[in-house]
Design an enzyme around this catalytic site. Structure first.
Site, short mmCIF file in Angstrom:
data_model
loop_
_atom_site.label_atom_id
_atom_site.label_comp_id
_atom_site.label_asym_id
_atom_site.label_seq_id
_atom_site.Cartn_x
_atom_site.Cartn_y
_atom_site.Cartn_z
N SER A 148 0.80 -1.22 0.00
CA SER A 148 0.00 0.00 0.00
C SER A 148 0.84 1.27 0.00
O SER A 148 0.39 2.30 -0.51
CB SER A 148 -0.94 0.02 1.22
N HIS A 382 -6.42 -9.95 4.70
CA HIS A 382 -5.15 -10.49 5.20
C HIS A 382 -5.36 -11.63 6.19
O HIS A 382 -4.51 -12.51 6.33
CB HIS A 382 -4.33 -9.38 5.86
N HIS A 420 -4.37 -1.79 -4.57
CA HIS A 420 -3.92 -3.11 -5.04
C HIS A 420 -5.05 -4.10 -4.81
O HIS A 420 -6.09 -3.76 -4.22
CB HIS A 420 -2.67 -3.57 -4.28
#
Length: 593
Positions: A148, A382, A420
């Protein structure tokens, strides 16, 4: 004949492929004796900046961005389009951190099912309706799949950079804080008199928001205790940069989490749902400074009306038309995932509405630039928390809708994109209307294994679903059957979806991300482009920064009487409307004569 020419000949004039022609030298077919088939790639590491190669520094990427802008404008001119010339008084950029295409598609269905709008697949997100879209290539200078910090730096400065770097190009140094330093859209906006703001549901010092105001060698240096000895006294940590130097200390709005890095710890904070992952820990300051108090004092000395708030109720009570500087920090770490929101926490929508209220100052204002980050999409992915991630997409959607409701589409450019993607997949052959978070193949009773529509290529969900003790004899199925999970477990915000590779933290994905655009300058978003191009879209449309003088459109816009796009568009339409009318009367007059 060259292999490429031979291939072209075979495709276009029917010449048979010669069996003796070899594939290109970097790709060789494995011999049968090697025990396998398929391509073999040259895997020797290739340095990104060899001696004698092009250095991808700020100058390089600025040239790339401006060249892309020139190409798009030339395309518009050839098509006799003029909308690219329209200028934006205000710019709002929404970043759905980690919001790749699979996440958008699944999030759209989740929204429809969450709101009980039919099957779900037919639902629309607020930004799905935007008239222009493009695809941004997200790689870092040194990474095929990015982080990021590098991607946000590309978006906000117009310069791609290395993994984990904020606001600096590839020439950065641990012992020189000015080498490779970049200006951001917030610098550009403040220089032309625009008001500025940053809103996030992560820590305000986290990578994406920090990339709009900070310049630092490593994104992890959020507190003074994280700056290594080699760089102490050279780099101020990210939290200090927010309150000590421009553009951070000139921001009119700062809303998010991150009390702890700012030295303002809330000892009575409550967390009713325990989420896991490295992002749930946060650094401590070692200098005993309370930077929120210093921020308030700084703006009090400026004789401006400043407000510091820590609860949703206090935020809603702010008189946004009178407050000139607003800081709201609502958690020690990140604001909790919206699916498990804690008492006193504002939503992203709440913060977006407050920010626009503070930034909007009517016709006499030069306008504003606002960053809004839906940062917890990324963090949920994540940890393979698919439900939490998709609910965060809905959270962002509500914030975008609020911005659309509060702004004039003729004077405000709104961009919605991701920094992303993630390694999440939307797969299988589930039935229409199937629970997007449910099993993909329950309708196939003969399938030996029930699996989920949303699965991950890697992450901690691997461990949660592994069934070593219950693997049937002579079976390839080593996953625990989904039927063994209770409905309560499956519906929990901390339930992890299956991952095929064991990692404690799921990784990002490297595919292009979608950019949605609406308002003046939106037509500049089209095709496939490098991610840093977005900074030049904002620069050109907002008449600020490096593309301000790309042509004379900003001069005309900023000239007396030339700042109203609506008036200009009406005048153009009026003139164009006269052309056929005049032609008609001339022909009529000619016929009479």
């Amino acid at each position: 004949m060259h292999p490429t020419l031979l291939l072209i000949s075979a495709l276009f004039i029917g010449v048979s492929w010669a069996a003796t022609v070899q594939p290109p030298p970097l790709i060789r077919t494995l011999s049968p004796a090697g025990g396998g088939i398929g391509p073999e790639f040259q895997l020797d590491p290739v340095p990104t900046q060899d001696k004698g190669s092009v250095v991808e520094d700020a100058q390089f990427w600025r040239r790339v961005g401006l060249n892309q802008l020139e190409k798009i404008i030339k395309q518009a001119k050839r098509a006799k389009e003029t909308s690219y010339q329209h200028k934006a008084k205000n710019i709002i950029i929404f970043i759905g951190d980690g919001m790749g295409m699979s996440t958008i598609s699944a999030g759209r269905i989740y929204k429809g099912q969450y709101l009980k709008h039919g099957h779900g697949e037919e639902e629309m997100l607020s930004f799905d309706e935007f008239p222009y879209t493009g695809l941004a290539k997200t790689y870092n200078v040194d990474k095929q799949v990015p982080d990021s910090a590098g991607t946000a730096t590309a978006i906000f400065t117009g310069v791609k950079t290395n993994y984990k770097v904020i606001g600096m190009d590839t020439t950065r140094s641990m012992t020189n804080a000015t080498q490779g330093r970049l200006d951001s859209i917030m610098d550009w906006a403040q220089r032309v008199g625009k008001r500025t703001g940053v809103v996030t549901n992560t820590r305000i010092t986290h990578a994406t928001p920090a990339s709009s105001y900070a310049n630092i060698y490593n994104r992890d240096w959020e507190c003074d205790t994280e700056v290594p000895a080699e760089s102490k006294g050279i780099y101020a940590d990210i939290a200090r940069q927010l309150v000590e130097t421009a553009p951070g200390n000139k921001l009119n709005v700062v809303l998010g989490g991150g009390l702890k890095p700012m030295g303002s710890f809330n000892a009575s904070e409550v967390q009713t749902v325990k989420f896991e992952g490295s992002t749930e820990t946060v650094c401590n300051r070692g200098d005993a400074r309370n930077l929120t108090r210093e921020w308030l004092q700084h703006h009090a000395n400026d004789s401006s009306d400043a407000k510091l708030v820590h609860t949703r109720q206090a935020l809603l009570e702010v008189d946004v038309k009178k407050v000139d500087h607003l800081m709201g920090l609502f958690r020690n770490n990140h604001i909790t995932y919206s699916i498990a929101r804690q008492q006193g926490e504002p939503s992203l929508q709440d913060m977006t509405k407050a920010a626009i209220g503070v930034l909007e100052r009517g016709k006499d204002s030069a306008g504003y630039v606002l960053l809004v980050e839906g940062g917890r999409i990324d963090m949920a992915h994540h940890q393979n928390y698919a439900r939490a991630a998709l609910h965060e997409v809905y959270e962002l959607d509500l914030a975008v809708q609020a911005a659309l409701n509060m702004t004039d589409s003729e004077e405000t450019l709104i961009l919605v994109t991701a920094d992303h993607s993630h390694s999440v997949t939307f797969n299988g052959y589930p039935q229409r209307g199937n629970d997007i978070l449910g099993a993909a193949n329950l309708h196939e009773p003969k399938d030996p294994m029930v699996y989920e529509t949303i699965t991950y290529a890697n992450g901690p969900g691997y461990f949660d679903h592994l069934a070593n003790d219950s693997k049937p004899v002579n079976s390839s199925n080593f996953w625990m059957p989904l039927q063994r999970y209770s409905k309560e477990q499956l519906d929990s915000p901390t339930y992890r979806h299956m991952a095929s590779v064991a990692l404690s933290d799921e990784t990002h994905g490297g595919e292009d991300v979608v950019v949605f655009a609406s308002g003046p300058g939106a037509s500049l978003v089209r095709g496939v482009f490098e991610q840093n191009y977005l900074a030049y879209v904002m620069s050109y449309a907002g008449c600020m920064g490096p593309a301000k003088n790309f042509d004379d459109t900003c001069q005309r816009y900023l000239a007396p009487g030339g700042s109203d796009n609506k008036a200009a568009s009406s005048a153009t339409a009026y003139r164009l409307g006269l052309v056929p009318l005049l032609a008609f009367w001339l022909l009529a007059l000619y016929a009479v004569l």
